[in-house]
Enzyme design. Structure first.
Site, mmCIF file in Angstrom:
data_model
loop_
_atom_site.group_PDB
_atom_site.id
_atom_site.type_symbol
_atom_site.label_atom_id
_atom_site.label_comp_id
_atom_site.label_asym_id
_atom_site.label_seq_id
_atom_site.Cartn_x
_atom_site.Cartn_y
_atom_site.Cartn_z
ATOM 1 N N GLY A 19 0.828 -1.193 0.000
ATOM 2 C CA GLY A 19 0.000 0.000 0.000
ATOM 3 C C GLY A 19 0.859 1.237 0.000
ATOM 4 C CB VAL A 24 1.576 -7.280 3.642
ATOM 5 C CG1 VAL A 24 1.257 -8.507 4.499
ATOM 6 C CG2 VAL A 24 0.825 -6.062 4.160
ATOM 7 C CG ASP A 132 -10.973 0.052 4.877
ATOM 8 O OD1 ASP A 132 -11.969 0.188 4.132
ATOM 9 O OD2 ASP A 132 -9.810 0.017 4.444
#
Length: 274
Positions: A19, A24, A132
């Protein structure tokens, strides 16, 4: 990435997500267990605010205990490479699963809906608002959902810097009060649960695609597209996506309603067999 790259006592195997603030990795720990390591991007690693956000994420995720929510394993905010370690969740994000294989159908979408409602309920029981709940943050294996990514989660009632025109979260799944600049609440997560479940059932974002302005307009007008959602799920989703947040039942209530439906179906099937 070389298979020998390490971060503390974690061996990083592969990049599985990226992101604007973090990357990750799929990794293994010292005993060979697979985990997901979220590391701040190098250009943000020394930023005090980015470190505070990572610490807040760890605190929020660490409070939640549910088989439907990715568990916090470890993390370190200090040091040159701040990171957080979570349970590795096998499967596919709902946002990738539906385009590849189509919407979930029949009793499968009901089981998905109940599992995700239990996930959101567990988050709320821990005093946290996820903020979210969206297809990109729900991993699916079979029809079982697991809620991930507490990157913008907050303690319920904590101050949140929001204002009209400021979008925090996944726009197509935001509650109308968020679009209007109000703080996220448990009721906002419930709205997002409804919108995400509608996507799982139909394969379409319930407020359409296109420009952010158009999507937000339809959310504010309550123009949800639920065509093709089976009953009684469609009725439940209409309750979840009510315009007034005070009129939305809790996530725990929805999980209970879906459990009642499941019991009714099981009893009916047994009666037919008998």
């Amino acid at each position: 990435m070389g298979t020998q790259q390490r971060l503390d006592h974690y061996r990083l195997l592969d990049e599985i997500g990226r992101g604007s603030t973090a990357v990750v990795h799929l990794a293994v720990d010292a005993v060979g267990r697979e985990v997901a390591v979220k590391e701040l991007c190098p250009e943000l690693a020394a930023d005090p605010e980015a470190r505070r956000r990572l610490a807040r994420e760890m605190a929020a995720q660490g409070r939640v205990d549910s088989p439907y929510v990715a568990k916090l394993v470890d993390g370190r905010v200090a040091g040159e490479r701040p990171y957080v370690v979570s349970q590795y969740v096998p499967g596919c994000p709902l946002s990738d699963l539906v385009p590849a294989y189509g919407p979930l159908g029949g009793s499968g979408v009901m089981r998905f809906a109940r599992g995700l409602a239990l996930a959101v309920a567990a988050v709320h029981d821990a005093g946290v608002v996820h903020r979210d709940v969206a297809p990109g943050n729900v991993m699916v294996l079979g029809e079982r959902p697991t809620l991930i990514d507490f990157g913008i989660a907050h303690e319920a009632g904590a101050g949140q810097a929001t204002r009209p025109g400021m979008v925090v979260g996944t726009p197509a799944y935001l509650a109308p009060e968020i679009i209007e600049g109000d703080p996220a609440t448990r009721a906002s997560d419930v709205f997002s649960w409804g919108a995400t479940t509608a996507y799982a059932a139909t394969g379409r974002p319930p407020f359409g695609r296109g420009s952010l302005h158009g999507i937000c307009f339809r959310i504010l007008r309550g123009q949800a597209d639920l065509e093709g959602v089976p009953e009684p799920l469609a009725a439940l989703l209409r309750h979840a996506m009510r315009r007034d947040p005070d009129a939305r039942p809790t996530a725990r209530w929805f999980a209970g309603a879906l459990a009642d439906w499941s019991r009714d179906i099981t009893q009916r099937d047994r009666a037919l067999v008998a």
